[in-house]
Design a protein around this motif. Structure first.
Motif, short mmCIF file in Angstrom:
data_model
loop_
_atom_site.label_atom_id
_atom_site.label_comp_id
_atom_site.label_asym_id
_atom_site.label_seq_id
_atom_site.Cartn_x
_atom_site.Cartn_y
_atom_site.Cartn_z
N GLY A 170 36.53 22.07 -84.37
CA GLY A 170 35.79 23.22 -84.86
C GLY A 170 36.04 24.47 -84.05
O GLY A 170 35.34 25.45 -84.19
N MET A 171 37.00 24.41 -83.13
CA MET A 171 37.33 25.57 -82.31
C MET A 171 38.81 25.48 -82.01
O MET A 171 39.50 24.57 -82.48
CB MET A 171 36.52 25.55 -81.01
CG MET A 171 36.75 24.31 -80.16
SD MET A 171 35.92 24.34 -78.58
CE MET A 171 36.91 25.58 -77.74
N ASP A 172 39.33 26.42 -81.24
CA ASP A 172 40.75 26.41 -80.91
C ASP A 172 41.03 25.30 -79.91
O ASP A 172 40.61 25.35 -78.76
CB ASP A 172 41.16 27.76 -80.31
CG ASP A 172 42.66 27.82 -80.05
OD1 ASP A 172 43.36 26.84 -80.40
OD2 ASP A 172 43.12 28.82 -79.50
N THR A 173 41.70 24.25 -80.36
CA THR A 173 42.01 23.12 -79.50
C THR A 173 43.48 23.09 -79.12
O THR A 173 44.00 22.08 -78.68
CB THR A 173 41.63 21.79 -80.19
OG1 THR A 173 42.24 21.76 -81.49
CG2 THR A 173 40.14 21.67 -80.33
N GLN A 180 49.71 23.08 -95.24
CA GLN A 180 48.77 23.96 -95.93
C GLN A 180 47.52 23.19 -96.32
O GLN A 180 47.59 22.12 -96.93
CB GLN A 180 49.42 24.54 -97.19
CG GLN A 180 48.53 25.56 -97.89
CD GLN A 180 49.24 26.18 -99.08
OE1 GLN A 180 50.39 25.88 -99.35
NE2 GLN A 180 48.55 27.04 -99.79
N ILE A 181 46.36 23.72 -95.98
CA ILE A 181 45.09 23.14 -96.37
C ILE A 181 44.72 23.71 -97.75
O ILE A 181 45.01 24.87 -98.04
CB ILE A 181 44.01 23.50 -95.33
CG1 ILE A 181 44.44 22.99 -93.95
CG2 ILE A 181 42.66 22.90 -95.71
CD1 ILE A 181 44.73 21.51 -93.88
N PRO A 182 44.10 22.90 -98.63
CA PRO A 182 43.86 23.36 -100.01
C PRO A 182 43.22 24.72 -100.14
O PRO A 182 43.58 25.49 -101.04
CB PRO A 182 42.95 22.25 -100.56
CG PRO A 182 43.38 21.03 -99.82
CD PRO A 182 43.70 21.51 -98.43
N ASP A 183 42.26 25.08 -99.28
CA ASP A 183 41.62 26.39 -99.45
C ASP A 183 42.26 27.47 -98.60
O ASP A 183 41.72 28.58 -98.50
CB ASP A 183 40.11 26.29 -99.14
CG ASP A 183 39.84 25.99 -97.67
OD1 ASP A 183 40.81 25.78 -96.91
OD2 ASP A 183 38.66 25.99 -97.28
N GLY A 184 43.40 27.18 -97.97
CA GLY A 184 44.11 28.16 -97.19
C GLY A 184 43.59 28.36 -95.78
O GLY A 184 44.12 29.16 -95.02
N ARG A 185 42.55 27.62 -95.38
CA ARG A 185 41.97 27.75 -94.05
C ARG A 185 42.95 27.26 -92.99
O ARG A 185 43.65 26.27 -93.17
CB ARG A 185 40.69 26.95 -93.97
CG ARG A 185 39.95 27.02 -92.63
CD ARG A 185 38.79 26.06 -92.60
NE ARG A 185 37.88 26.28 -93.71
CZ ARG A 185 36.98 25.39 -94.11
NH1 ARG A 185 36.91 24.23 -93.52
NH2 ARG A 185 36.19 25.67 -95.11
N GLU A 186 43.02 28.00 -91.88
CA GLU A 186 43.82 27.53 -90.75
C GLU A 186 42.95 26.62 -89.90
O GLU A 186 41.91 27.02 -89.39
CB GLU A 186 44.31 28.71 -89.91
CG GLU A 186 45.45 29.48 -90.54
CD GLU A 186 46.05 30.48 -89.57
OE1 GLU A 186 45.38 30.83 -88.58
OE2 GLU A 186 47.19 30.90 -89.80
N LEU A 187 43.37 25.37 -89.75
CA LEU A 187 42.58 24.40 -89.02
C LEU A 187 43.14 24.21 -87.61
O LEU A 187 44.30 23.87 -87.44
CB LEU A 187 42.59 23.05 -89.75
CG LEU A 187 41.91 23.00 -91.12
CD1 LEU A 187 42.02 21.61 -91.71
CD2 LEU A 187 40.45 23.41 -91.00
N SER A 188 42.30 24.45 -86.61
CA SER A 188 42.72 24.11 -85.26
C SER A 188 42.69 22.59 -85.12
O SER A 188 41.86 21.91 -85.72
CB SER A 188 41.77 24.75 -84.24
OG SER A 188 40.45 24.31 -84.45
#
Length: 290
Positions: A170-173, A180-188
Motif C-alpha cells: 500500500g506504499m512505495d516498496t 498493466q492493472i485493469p484500472d490503470g493504477r500503478e501498484l507498488s
C-alpha cells in the motif's frame, strides 16, 4: 484489544499492509466496520496472530457464504461486493481475506503471479504478517503454504517477467508490478520470486515426489457438477495412480494430479475415455480430456 494488537510491528509493515483501505485493483469502499463485525468475534478466543490467521482463513466461506465461482460478475470485487454477491474469483477471495485479517489487526497483502508456466491463467493469494515474517495463506485453507500453489510455483520460469511473483503493498516498496492493472493504477510491489522458489523447493522435498515419475496434471474440457475419478493403469490393468477430476466449482487452475512412471506404457482412464500415455522429459505435463 485482541492480544496481538499489543505487539510492536515494523512501521513499513503497518503502513503498507495494515493501514491501507485498498488491497489490489478493486474499487474503493468503506469495508472496515462490516468486515470487522464478522471476524473480530470469530477470533476473540485466539491467543496469537498465527492462531487467528488460521482460524479466519479456514472459515471464510462458513463465515461469509462467499465461494470461488466462474459465474462471478467480475474478477476484481472489493470486500463489500464479495460479501453481497458471494460468487468471486481468486482475486475476490484474496481481497476479502486481506480485509478480514486487517480488520482484526493483522497486516496482510495480496501476492500475484500473472501466468503459470505449464498452463494458462494467473493467481492471487495472501500473505499475513505472523511471527515476524510473511506467511502464505489462502481462502478456506487450514495451513500455510498451500500445496498446489507450491507445486505450481516450482514450474515457473523466473526469467520470464510474467512468471515472477509480486507482493502488492500500500506504499512505495521499491518497485512496480511490471504489467498493466485493469484500472490503470500503478501498484507498488515487492518481487518475492526468490522466496517462493525456496518455499517450493522445500515443499517438493517434504512431499517426497519420486524422480523417476512425471507429474500429470489432468483436466477436462467440459467440467461436470460432481467429481469423477481418473485412473492411470499399467499394461496389466493395475491401477497405479488415481485422483478426482475438477468440477465446475473448482478453481480453473485446479487439476487432477497423477504420477506417471518414466518407463513403460500406461493408460489414462475415466468413465467414458481411455488414452495411452508415456512420460516425456518435462517434469510436469498437462492433459485435457473430453
Amino acid at each position: 484489544m485482541l492480544p496481538w494488537e499489543h505487539d510492536a510491528l515494523p512501521p513499513a509493515v503497518v503502513q503498507s499492509a495494515l493501514q491501507p483501505d485498498w488491497v489490489f485493483c478493486e474499487e474503493s469502499c468503506d469495508w472496515r466496520k462490516p468486515v470487522a463485525d464478522i471476524f473480530r468475534p470469530l477470533v476473540r478466543e485466539c491467543a496469537t496472530a498465527r492462531e487467528a490467521v488460521l482460524t479466519i482463513a479456514s472459515q471464510m466461506t462458513v463465515a461469509t457464504g462467499v465461494y470461488y465461482s466462474m459465474e462471478r460478475r467480475k474478477a476484481n470485487m472489493n470486500a463489500l461486493e464479495a460479501l453481497r454477491e458471494k460468487k468471486v474469483s481468486c482475486t475476490g477471495q484474496s481481497v476479502l481475506l486481506v480485509c478480514a485479517l486487517r480488520s482484526v489487526g493483522i497486516p496482510a497483502r495480496v501476492v500475484w503471479v500473472l501466468t503459470w508456466n505449464h498452463m494458462p491463467g494467473n493467481h492471487t493469494w495472501v500473505e499475513a504478517w505472523v511471527d515476524g515474517g510473511w506467511q502464505m495463506i489462502e481462502f478456506n485453507e487450514k495451513a500455510f503454504n498451500t500445496p498446489w500453489v507450491m507445486e505450481y510455483v516450482g514450474m515457473l520460469d523466473e526469467k520470464i517477467p510474467a512468471q515472477r511473483i509480486f507482493a502488492v503493498g500500500g506504499m512505495d516498496t521499491g518497485g512496480l508490478v511490471p504489467f498493466q492493472i485493469p484500472d490503470g493504477r500503478e501498484l507498488s510491489a515487492e518481487d518475492v520470486t526468490a522466496r517462493y522458489r525456496a518455499l517450493s523447493r522445500a515443499w517438493y522435498e517434504q512431499a517426497g515426489l519420486p524422480l523417476d515419475c512425471q507429474r500429470l496434471m489432468v483436466d477436462v474440457r467440459e467440467r461436470r457438477e460432481t467429481a469423477r475419478p481418473v485412473e492411470l493403469h499399467d499394461e496389466s490393468g493395475r491401477v497405479i495412480s488415481r485422483a478426482l477430476l475438477p468440477t465446475r466449482r473448482d478453481d480453473v487452475r485446479r487439476c487432477a494430479r497423477l504420477l506417471l512412471p518414466r518407463n513403460g506404457r500406461y493408460y489414462l482412464k475415466t468413465d467414458d475415455e481411455t488414452i495411452e500415455v508415456t512420460a516425456t522429459e518435462a517434469p510436469v505435463r498437462i492433459i485435457r480430456l473430453r
